[in-house]
Design an enzyme around this catalytic site. Structure first.
Site, PDB file in Angstrom:
ATOM      1  N   ALA A  61      -1.999  10.352  -5.278  1.00  0.00           N
ATOM      2  CA  ALA A  61      -2.337   8.848  -5.423  1.00  0.00           C
ATOM      3  C   ALA A  61      -3.249   8.585  -6.688  1.00  0.00           C
ATOM      4  O   ALA A  61      -2.845   7.481  -7.274  1.00  0.00           O
ATOM      5  CB  ALA A  61      -3.055   8.413  -3.906  1.00  0.00           C
ATOM      6  N   HIS A  63     -32.331  18.702  -4.298  1.00  0.00           N
ATOM      7  CA  HIS A  63     -32.642  19.439  -3.335  1.00  0.00           C
ATOM      8  C   HIS A  63     -33.074  19.001  -1.787  1.00  0.00           C
ATOM      9  O   HIS A  63     -34.064  18.266  -1.902  1.00  0.00           O
ATOM     10  CB  HIS A  63     -33.575  20.664  -3.592  1.00  0.00           C
ATOM     11  CG  HIS A  63     -33.883  21.831  -2.610  1.00  0.00           C
ATOM     12  ND1 HIS A  63     -32.888  23.057  -2.432  1.00  0.00           N
ATOM     13  CD2 HIS A  63     -34.800  22.021  -1.750  1.00  0.00           C
ATOM     14  CE1 HIS A  63     -33.361  23.447  -1.340  1.00  0.00           C
ATOM     15  NE2 HIS A  63     -34.621  23.078  -1.063  1.00  0.00           N
ATOM     16  N   GLY A 112       6.741  19.990   0.876  1.00  0.00           N
ATOM     17  CA  GLY A 112       6.760  19.079  -0.342  1.00  0.00           C
ATOM     18  C   GLY A 112       7.573  17.994  -0.316  1.00  0.00           C
ATOM     19  O   GLY A 112       7.967  17.484   0.929  1.00  0.00           O
ATOM     20  N   GLY A 161       0.902  -1.279  -0.026  1.00  0.00           N
ATOM     21  CA  GLY A 161       0.076   0.140  -0.002  1.00  0.00           C
ATOM     22  C   GLY A 161       0.764   1.128  -0.058  1.00  0.00           C
ATOM     23  O   GLY A 161       0.245   2.330  -0.117  1.00  0.00           O
ATOM     24  N   ASP A 188       4.787   9.083  -8.103  1.00  0.00           N
ATOM     25  CA  ASP A 188       5.325  10.424  -7.728  1.00  0.00           C
ATOM     26  C   ASP A 188       6.876  10.323  -7.992  1.00  0.00           C
ATOM     27  O   ASP A 188       7.688  11.561  -7.799  1.00  0.00           O
ATOM     28  CB  ASP A 188       5.453  10.436  -5.948  1.00  0.00           C
ATOM     29  CG  ASP A 188       3.966  10.427  -5.587  1.00  0.00           C
ATOM     30  OD1 ASP A 188       3.252  10.502  -6.252  1.00  0.00           O
ATOM     31  OD2 ASP A 188       4.030  10.720  -4.078  1.00  0.00           O
TER      32      ASP A 188
END
Length: 462
Positions: free
Chosen positions: A316, A441, A268, A37, A308
């Site tokens: 992700a 609504h 970061g 994971g 990444d």
């Protein structure tokens, strides 16, 4: 052993790619040095959301009187909150293990290193090395918290996001450096738990990648919640020699010193591309990322990279989409290249932030003539009933063709609403089509229809 595909890294890019490869009939293995994971399930997306939910619940209890309910002496157990987060993460990781077995994917435990000749060497915890070969090797090694020269992380007083999730004791004062998604989510969590939080942001506004109006709204909401915000400011040093930290901050007005217990570095992430064999194989990198084409092929035949560690957005869902495209192409399908301008970004602080496509400034800079519609949640019946009137929905349309260029939302549950705008942009939906699509609504999502109507002078409830 010979495989069709070996994937190095089991984050949301790696494990999703593995499952899709198996579905397509490819013999697949995945290499993971920690827990299945990756960061997302174990140290990122999932456990942080569990922490934030605890903060939400605690806030609800503290404001129970607003809903006509009396609750006395409400307290939180910080360690129990952290334990719940870890339990959630462990459960999700166990779910990925099940998916690997279900899809007949071999899981190889250890640290992977790519070799020439389409091979991967895996070193296990005993230091033993085994080599595996495959027709196709996908690198999905992810990223880690960026270490700033002015404040090297020591895991005790200067920490990254992983440590921020499992602190043994709740700090009384915390300085958060950086106001991207990681920074503002942890700022919200710790502030809601009772920590005095100061955010230091180098840019002139918080969440600087978002639309400017969203940044202004979040700053107002955070300040109302008691979070201290310093923009156009830079941490030039942290003195950890005493019992706490003395943070030196350079601002437009001069230099200030802030005392706190812990500094969270949230400036970061940096890609995990060191010591994985890239140089030996000859795989090209640029600016700390692996260079790939639209199908995630590197410059060396048979080697690919996703997630990444590549130049796309470090999210992700981006990694997952890249993994699926990559293996579908390997299997001989003809997948569409990913549209990186239609990737939703979500930030789970309170109020939440969600966005996709062009900001108003970016649309103008790109040469579009635009129509902008904005609908505040203060005018929403559902938001008033829920007690969450902060925020708005803002939509940006191409004035010439009516196409939706961008959507920007801040408010309760907007991370669940942004998908409508993503699909609308994918289908090149026009503003008038969004107005005429009947929304239920009362819901928060009505604000999307109302914002579209506002852009065309047809808004009803404002």
């Amino acid at each position: 052993m010979n495989y069709d595909v070996i994937i190095v890294g089991s984050g949301p890019g790696g494990y999703v790619a593995a499952i899709r490869a198996s579905q397509l009939g490819l013999k697949t293995a995945i290499v993971e040095k920690e827990s299945l994971g990756g960061v997302c399930l174990n140290w990122g997306c999932i456990p942080t959301k569990a922490l934030l939910k605890s903060a939400n619940v605690f806030e609800y209890i503290q404001h129970a009187k607003d809903y006509g309910i009396s609750v006395s002496d409400a307290k939180h157990d910080f360690n129990a909150v952290v334990k719940r987060s870890r339990d959630v993460a462990n459960g999700m990781s166990g779910g990925v293990q099940f998916l690997m077995k279900k899809n007949k994917i071999d899981v190889i435990s250890g640290t992977g290193k790519v070799l020439k000749g389409k091979k991967v060497a895996v070193t296990n915890e005993k230091g033993e090395v085994k080599e595996y070969s495959a027709k196709h090797i996908i690198i999905a090694t992810g990223a880690r918290s960026r270490d700033l020269p002015s404040m090297k992380q020591d895991g005790e007083k200067i920490i990254g996001y992983r440590k921020a999730m499992v602190l043994e004791n709740q700090p009384k004062k915390m300085v958060v450096v950086g106001s991207g998604a990681i920074g503002v989510e942890f700022s919200y969590f710790y502030n809601a738990m009772g920590t005095n939080v100061t955010i230091v942001e180098y840019m002139d506004r918080v969440v600087p990648v978002e639309d400017e109006e969203v940044s202004k709204q979040l700053e107002r909401s955070f300040k109302k919640a008691g979070i201290n915000i310093m923009t156009s400011s830079e941490v030039t040093g942290v003195d950890t020699s005493g019992s706490g930290c003395k943070v030196t901050v350079k601002t437009k007005k001069g230099t200030e010193t802030i005392e706190c217990d812990v500094v969270l570095s949230a400036a970061g992430v940096v890609a995990n591309i060191e010591n994985i064999g890239l140089e030996e194989v000859g795989i090209k990198t640029e600016k700390g990322k692996i260079v790939v084409d639209g199908m995630y092929r590197t410059n060396v035949d048979g080697y690919y990279a996703i997630g990444d560690c590549t130049p796309g957005q470090a999210l992700a869902h981006v990694a997952s989409a890249e993994g699926i495209i990559c293996v579908e192409n390997i299997a001989g399908h003809h997948p569409q290249a990913l549209d990186y301008n239609n990737i939703p970004g979500c930030t789970y602080c309170s109020p939440e932030i969600a966005s996709v496509g062009y900001t108003e400034k970016a649309a103008k800079d790109a040469g579009y003539e635009i129509k902008v519609g904005k609908f505040p949640f203060s005018a929403s019946g559902k938001a008033s009933a829920a007690g969450h009137k902060d925020g708005f929905v803002k939509l940006i349309f191409d004035a010439k063709y009516g196409e939706l260029l961008g959507a920007h939302m801040i408010g309760a549950n907007v991370t669940e609403m942004i998908a409508e705008a993503v699909v609308a942009r994918k289908l090149e939906t026009t503003g008038m089509e969004m107005i005429k699509a009947v929304h239920p609504h009362p819901t928060m999502s009505e604000a999307v229809m109302e914002a579209a109507a506002a852009a065309y002078g047809e808004v009803i409830h404002m």
